[in-house]
Design a protein around this motif. Structure first.
Motif, PDB file in Angstrom:
ATOM      1  N   TYR A  40     -11.675 -11.429  -4.708  1.00 40.63           N
ATOM      2  CA  TYR A  40     -12.198 -11.958  -5.925  1.00 40.63           C
ATOM      3  C   TYR A  40     -13.127 -10.889  -6.556  1.00 40.63           C
ATOM      4  O   TYR A  40     -13.048 -10.530  -7.714  1.00 40.63           O
ATOM      5  N   GLN A  41     -13.999 -10.433  -5.955  1.00 40.14           N
ATOM      6  CA  GLN A  41     -15.088  -9.461  -6.409  1.00 40.14           C
ATOM      7  C   GLN A  41     -14.404  -7.893  -6.795  1.00 40.14           C
ATOM      8  O   GLN A  41     -14.598  -7.685  -7.776  1.00 40.14           O
ATOM      9  N   VAL A  42     -13.522  -7.507  -6.032  1.00 43.16           N
ATOM     10  CA  VAL A  42     -12.618  -6.406  -6.366  1.00 43.16           C
ATOM     11  C   VAL A  42     -11.852  -6.574  -7.609  1.00 43.16           C
ATOM     12  O   VAL A  42     -11.980  -6.030  -8.493  1.00 43.16           O
ATOM     13  N   ALA A  43     -11.197  -7.769  -7.608  1.00 42.84           N
ATOM     14  CA  ALA A  43     -10.688  -8.234  -9.175  1.00 42.84           C
ATOM     15  C   ALA A  43     -11.307  -8.369 -10.190  1.00 42.84           C
ATOM     16  O   ALA A  43     -11.190  -7.696 -11.382  1.00 42.84           O
ATOM     17  N   LYS A  44     -12.498  -8.743 -10.054  1.00 45.17           N
ATOM     18  CA  LYS A  44     -13.687  -8.974 -11.088  1.00 45.17           C
ATOM     19  C   LYS A  44     -14.046  -7.627 -11.557  1.00 45.17           C
ATOM     20  O   LYS A  44     -14.208  -7.411 -12.798  1.00 45.17           O
ATOM     21  N   GLN A  45     -14.362  -6.744 -10.837  1.00 48.16           N
ATOM     22  CA  GLN A  45     -14.713  -5.455 -11.009  1.00 48.16           C
ATOM     23  C   GLN A  45     -13.511  -4.596 -11.591  1.00 48.16           C
ATOM     24  O   GLN A  45     -13.906  -3.959 -12.778  1.00 48.16           O
ATOM     25  N   ALA A  46     -12.332  -4.965 -11.506  1.00 49.18           N
ATOM     26  CA  ALA A  46     -11.339  -4.072 -11.940  1.00 49.18           C
ATOM     27  C   ALA A  46     -11.021  -4.668 -13.387  1.00 49.18           C
ATOM     28  O   ALA A  46     -10.891  -3.757 -14.245  1.00 49.18           O
ATOM     29  N   VAL A  47     -11.260  -5.876 -13.608  1.00 44.79           N
ATOM     30  CA  VAL A  47     -11.153  -6.436 -14.912  1.00 44.79           C
ATOM     31  C   VAL A  47     -12.161  -5.804 -15.767  1.00 44.79           C
ATOM     32  O   VAL A  47     -12.047  -5.354 -17.044  1.00 44.79           O
TER      33      VAL A  47
END
Length: 91
Positions: free
Chosen positions: A42-49
């Motif tokens: 979730y944290q990786v996806a949040k940073q990508a967005v």
């Protein structure tokens, strides 16, 4: 008053007291936090967005070229209905 009945009740309450537990951490120990794999994903996806641009330049370029060539036509009725729908959404 029956003293023995009082003693029996008092002994029941004494037996029901929770025992004191000793902490598993040693004095001066550190607390630890463990993050699950789902939380890391979730944290990786949040940073990508967060790093992605809010403006899609390919769409902007396409619309600019269509407007410049006169190919892009907007119906006044469609525009008015969408404007009213957006206005009603916030009411």
């Amino acid at each position: 008053m029956r003293i023995e009945a009082y003693n029996q009740i008092a002994s029941m309450y004494k037996a029901a007291k929770p025992a004191k537990t000793q902490g598993s951490a040693s004095p001066g120990g550190r607390d630890e936090v463990q993050i699950s794999q789902v939380g890391r994903d979730y944290q990786v996806a949040k940073q990508a967005v967060a790093q992605a641009s809010d403006v899609r330049m390919d769409k902007v370029a396409e619309l600019k070229s269509r407007i410049a060539s006169g190919e892009y036509q907007v119906s006044a009725d469609d525009f008015a209905s969408k404007l009213i729908a957006k206005y009603n959404q916030y009411q």
